[in-house]
Design an enzyme around this catalytic site. Structure first.
Site, PDB file in Angstrom:
ATOM      1  N   ASP A   1       0.790  -1.227   0.000  1.00  9.06           N
ATOM      2  CA  ASP A   1       0.000   0.000   0.000  1.00  9.06           C
ATOM      3  C   ASP A   1       0.824   1.280   0.000  1.00  9.06           C
ATOM      4  O   ASP A   1       0.259   2.382   0.079  1.00  9.06           O
ATOM      5  CB  ASP A   1      -0.947   0.016   1.211  1.00  9.06           C
ATOM      6  CG  ASP A   1      -2.045  -1.018   1.091  1.00  9.06           C
ATOM      7  OD1 ASP A   1      -2.677  -1.064   0.017  1.00  9.06           O
ATOM      8  OD2 ASP A   1      -2.268  -1.773   2.050  1.00  9.06           O
TER       9      ASP A   1
ATOM     10  N   ASP B   1      -5.876  -4.722  -5.989  1.00  8.15           N
ATOM     11  CA  ASP B   1      -5.618  -3.356  -5.535  1.00  8.15           C
ATOM     12  C   ASP B   1      -4.192  -2.913  -5.852  1.00  8.15           C
ATOM     13  O   ASP B   1      -3.920  -1.716  -6.038  1.00  8.15           O
ATOM     14  CB  ASP B   1      -5.815  -3.230  -4.016  1.00  8.15           C
ATOM     15  CG  ASP B   1      -7.014  -3.972  -3.468  1.00  8.15           C
ATOM     16  OD1 ASP B   1      -7.329  -5.066  -3.985  1.00  8.15           O
ATOM     17  OD2 ASP B   1      -7.621  -3.483  -2.504  1.00  8.15           O
TER      18      ASP B   1
ATOM     19  N   GLY C   1      -7.236 -18.519  -7.559  1.00  4.79           N
ATOM     20  CA  GLY C   1      -7.778 -17.193  -7.333  1.00  4.79           C
ATOM     21  C   GLY C   1      -8.846 -17.264  -6.269  1.00  4.79           C
ATOM     22  O   GLY C   1      -9.691 -18.169  -6.281  1.00  4.79           O
TER      23      GLY C   1
ATOM     24  N   THR D   1     -11.120 -14.758  -2.971  1.00  5.67           N
ATOM     25  CA  THR D   1     -11.533 -13.424  -2.535  1.00  5.67           C
ATOM     26  C   THR D   1     -11.174 -13.234  -1.073  1.00  5.67           C
ATOM     27  O   THR D   1     -11.049 -14.195  -0.316  1.00  5.67           O
ATOM     28  CB  THR D   1     -13.035 -13.200  -2.733  1.00  5.67           C
ATOM     29  OG1 THR D   1     -13.318 -11.795  -2.556  1.00  5.67           O
ATOM     30  CG2 THR D   1     -13.881 -13.986  -1.745  1.00  5.67           C
TER      31      THR D   1
ATOM     32  N   ARG E   1     -15.354  -3.053  -5.928  1.00  2.89           N
ATOM     33  CA  ARG E   1     -14.179  -2.194  -5.824  1.00  2.89           C
ATOM     34  C   ARG E   1     -12.962  -2.845  -6.469  1.00  2.89           C
ATOM     35  O   ARG E   1     -12.109  -2.163  -7.039  1.00  2.89           O
ATOM     36  CB  ARG E   1     -13.887  -1.826  -4.367  1.00  2.89           C
ATOM     37  CG  ARG E   1     -12.906  -0.646  -4.269  1.00  2.89           C
ATOM     38  CD  ARG E   1     -12.847  -0.027  -2.889  1.00  2.89           C
ATOM     39  NE  ARG E   1     -12.135  -0.828  -1.922  1.00  2.89           N
ATOM     40  CZ  ARG E   1     -12.694  -1.462  -0.896  1.00  2.89           C
ATOM     41  NH1 ARG E   1     -14.009  -1.403  -0.711  1.00  2.89           N
ATOM     42  NH2 ARG E   1     -11.974  -2.172  -0.050  1.00  2.89           N
TER      43      ARG E   1
ATOM     44  N   TRP F   1     -10.586  -1.128  -9.235  1.00  4.38           N
ATOM     45  CA  TRP F   1      -9.125  -1.004  -9.215  1.00  4.38           C
ATOM     46  C   TRP F   1      -8.530  -1.467 -10.552  1.00  4.38           C
ATOM     47  O   TRP F   1      -7.558  -0.886 -11.051  1.00  4.38           O
ATOM     48  CB  TRP F   1      -8.515  -1.843  -8.101  1.00  4.38           C
ATOM     49  CG  TRP F   1      -8.810  -1.479  -6.677  1.00  4.38           C
ATOM     50  CD1 TRP F   1      -9.099  -2.360  -5.670  1.00  4.38           C
ATOM     51  CD2 TRP F   1      -8.797  -0.182  -6.051  1.00  4.38           C
ATOM     52  NE1 TRP F   1      -9.284  -1.694  -4.474  1.00  4.38           N
ATOM     53  CE2 TRP F   1      -9.098  -0.355  -4.683  1.00  4.38           C
ATOM     54  CE3 TRP F   1      -8.574   1.117  -6.532  1.00  4.38           C
ATOM     55  CZ2 TRP F   1      -9.168   0.711  -3.779  1.00  4.38           C
ATOM     56  CZ3 TRP F   1      -8.663   2.181  -5.633  1.00  4.38           C
ATOM     57  CH2 TRP F   1      -8.947   1.972  -4.287  1.00  4.38           C
TER      58      TRP F   1
END
Length: 395
Positions: free
Chosen positions: A119, A178, A236, A238, A250, A254
């Site tokens: 981040d 993200d 993959g 979540t 969201r 992204w």
């Protein structure tokens, strides 16, 4: 009265009617300036309630009118100073510059410590990145360059992506969608005195993500797990969406924003084409009349599910930029019209107004964890303000 006079009168009447219609349409058109001034007023209120302890506003819970504050280490810490820099860009008022500088400086320790997660781009580039763009302060530049090098330490060359969450192992190297947003800082650094390898890392991350992070319909997984040693994709999943197979709003936002940005930085058409594809699935599945999505497109209790204004704010800003790279006129117009409708919907029906001093209501952070559901969140405000500024420049 002769025929010529009749024709002249009719022509004048038609001209008058068209003029009146044009005036009416203009009068009813979206007022960007009014909504930017709303953001100025709301941010001014927030400044009055922030404690003097180095914390920053993150969220206002549903049913409350008071901000919850976080330290510089929180992943959202860069959004509030980023908003202040945008307001300085709008107003060119020293007040906003001083406040933006003050809150940005709280984040400086991030540039001198070990990377805890991906981040750093959200934190440092939204704050100091905007600050440097507007002021050319050399100190800001050095902070960004140091932080870009720190972010690059999370890159796994065998996998081809940056590790997102070192603290969440998931049985392998994890990368979340993200993370596309944080590549912008690496691109910038590589072009502004930093290591040229940062550009290669960003491109490799984007390419690996493009190849592994999406289902056949181009909807995104939130998290992809890779084998540390072989670099092969394991699965993959979540973390914040409804299920491993659902389209988390969201997360898709992204992706749209991230691949649009990567095209801007690389001018590689494969990234532009991919941005179109991830935008297409989002727009095609967006069934809400006001174009503000439910928090997950596959949530089980629609229409009784929370909306996510933050996703709409991100997408509205991204579509404005994507439209500028789109040559096909019909598609360009679709992006522009839908982006404008999203911004208008957020402004007309989702503003916080007298409820609290944030810009927007009805965002959803992490519903599976029961966290920040139907509330005000700083990143929704950041991208809403960015979208308004982009729309103003477009006009």
């Amino acid at each position: 009265m002769n025929i010529k006079n009749n024709a002249l009168i009719i022509a004048l009447q038609v001209s008058l009617l068209l003029a009146c219609r044009a005036y009416a349409q203009e009068s009813n058109s979206f007022n960007v300036k009014k909504n930017l001034e709303y953001c100025v007023a709301q941010a001014s209120k927030t400044l009055q309630v922030i404690p003097s302890d180095g914390t920053l506003p993150r969220t206002v819970p549903n049913g409350s009118n008071e901000w919850k504050f976080v330290s510089y280490k929180d992943w959202t810490s860069g959004f509030w100073p980023g908003e202040l820099w945008y307001l300085y860009e709008l107003r060119e008022d020293r007040k906003w510059q001083e406040q933006a500088d003050k809150f940005s400086r709280f984040l400086i320790p991030l540039s001198t410590s070990k990377a805890n997660d991906h981040d750093l781009g959200f934190q440092i580039f939204n704050s100091f990145g905007n600050g440097y763009r507007l002021t050319k302060n050399k100190e800001y530049k050095e902070i960004i360059l140091r932080t870009a090098d720190t972010l690059a330490t999370l890159f796994n060359a065998k996998v081809g992506t940056i590790l997102s969450w070192p603290h969440n192992k998931y049985g392998g190297h994890n990368t979340i969608i993200d993370n596309m947003m944080n590549l912008e800082m690496l691109f910038w650094a590589s072009k502004n005195g930093g290591n040229k390898k940062l550009y290669d890392i960003a491109v490799k991350h984007a390419t690996t993500t493009m190849n592994n992070h999406f289902r056949p319909d181009y909807s995104a997984y939130h998290v992809v797990i890779y084998d540390y040693e072989t670099g092969k994709k394991i699965k993959g999943i979540t973390a914040q969406g409804y299920s491993d197979d659902s389209m988390w709003a969201r997360g898709q936002a992204w992706a749209i924003y991230g691949f649009t940005m990567v095209y801007r930085e690389t001018k590689d058409v494969k990234f532009l084409n991919f941005a179109h594809k991830v935008a297409r699935v989002y727009l095609d599945k967006l069934t809400t009349e006001d174009l503000i999505p439910y928090w997950d497109f596959n949530a089980p209790n629609i229409p009784d599910e929370p909306r996510d204004a933050s996703a709409a704010a991100i997408v509205s800003s991204a579509l404005l930029e994507l439209s500028s790279y789109t040559k096909e006129e019909a598609l360009k117009n679709e992006y522009l019209s839908k982006s404008k409708k999203m911004i208008a919907s957020l402004s007309d029906n989702y503003q916080s107004r007298d409820v609290n001093s944030a810009f927007l209501l009805h965002s959803t952070g992490h519903k599976p964890a029961g966290s920040e559901i139907d509330c005000s969140i700083n990143y929704a405000d950041y991208y809403y303000l960015e979208a308004l500024l982009r729309l103003q420049k477009l006009k």
